[in-house]
Design an enzyme around this catalytic site. Structure first.
Site, mmCIF file in Angstrom:
data_model
loop_
_atom_site.group_PDB
_atom_site.id
_atom_site.type_symbol
_atom_site.label_atom_id
_atom_site.label_comp_id
_atom_site.label_asym_id
_atom_site.label_seq_id
_atom_site.Cartn_x
_atom_site.Cartn_y
_atom_site.Cartn_z
ATOM 1 N N GLY A 20 0.802 -1.217 0.000
ATOM 2 C CA GLY A 20 0.000 0.000 0.000
ATOM 3 C C GLY A 20 0.830 1.259 0.000
ATOM 4 C CB SER A 154 -5.233 2.572 13.288
ATOM 5 O OG SER A 154 -6.194 3.461 13.820
ATOM 6 C CE1 TYR A 168 -8.091 0.575 9.155
ATOM 7 C CE2 TYR A 168 -8.327 1.790 11.217
ATOM 8 C CZ TYR A 168 -7.601 1.479 10.072
ATOM 9 O OH TYR A 168 -6.388 2.089 9.857
#
Length: 254
Positions: A20, A154, A168
């Site tokens: 990514g 995250s 997520y």
């Protein structure tokens, strides 16, 4: 350990794959690793983005190549690894940066409104792809007595928010559990596994939020992430493994 490099965090001779990484934080990681001497494979879901970023960095004299593809597909993962090996050699550093599937953050919804496919999408990218890529490279790392597995996570796994991040955050937390277990399985073979847990970054328009919620008063940048990954990928970080490092500007300090 004795540090013999003339400069800290020297990655000369190392090969890195960053998923990514055609833009944003991933591209910042690529630039940092390549600047430190690594040969870096740029992976991105969008081929044009990976290839254009590779050309731009090559023009600066950095050793990079593009290996685009959807890492949630097993045979595509194998193709990406094969391209990396054919171009630069065996992978020493795997940075699992890809974590935002197409349509996010616009697709964020509260838990009660999510369907099974919404969880599968996040698990495919933020857990299964990491497991699959790690499986493809970790044996070679152990044989060569050097390897670095880095997961970009995250702070949503740590802090409850009302934005609609349950699927997520669940996938991110699962990947961190895997990372901790892996670190104990491969640590005596010279392989480390760590994660960076990112706070408000400047890629999704969180600048104003960051000004109000961080100790330093700004959002994180690709350069911030790249510098931290360069450390984790280096020989100097050989005694750090199984850790989640908070890179959040001081928004969470406990």
């Amino acid at each position: 350990m004795n540090i013999s490099s003339e400069r800290l965090f020297d990655l000369s001779g190392r090969v890195a794959l960053v998923t990514g990484s055609g833009q944003g934080m991933g591209l910042g990681i690529v630039r940092a690793l390549a600047t430190q001497g690594a040969r870096v494979i740029i992976n991105d879901y969008y081929a044009e983005r990976a290839e254009s970023s590779a050309k731009a960095l090559q023009a600066e004299g950095l050793q990079v190549c593009a290996a685009p593809g959807d890492i949630t597909v097993p045979h595509i993962r194998e193709q990406i690894i094969a391209t990396a090996r054919e171009t630069f050699g065996e992978i020493d550093i795997l940075v699992n940066n890809a974590g935002v599937p197409p349509g996010m953050p616009e697709s964020l919804r509260q838990f009660k409104d999510l369907e099974d496919k919404d969880f599968e999408q996040q698990l495919d990218l933020n857990l299964r792809a990491i497991l699959g890529l790690t499986r493809l490279v970790v044996d070679g790392m152990c044989e060569r007595q050097f390897g670095r597995i880095v997961i970009i996570s995250s702070e949503s796994w740590r802090v409850g928010l009302s934005y609609g991040l349950s699927n997520y955050a669940a996938a991110k937390a699962a990947a961190l559990g895997f990372m901790r277990q892996l670190s104990h399985e491969v640590g005596r073979s010279g392989v480390t596994a760590n994660a960076l847990s990112l706070g408000c970054m400047n890629n999704f328009g969180y600048d104003e939020t960051a000004k109000a919620t961080t100790a330093v008063g700004r959002a994180g940048t690709p350069e911030d992430v790249g510098a931290a990954v360069a450390f984790l990928a280096s020989a100097e970080a050989s005694w750090m493994t199984g850790q989640v490092l908070a890179l959040n500007g001081g928004s969470v300090t406990a």
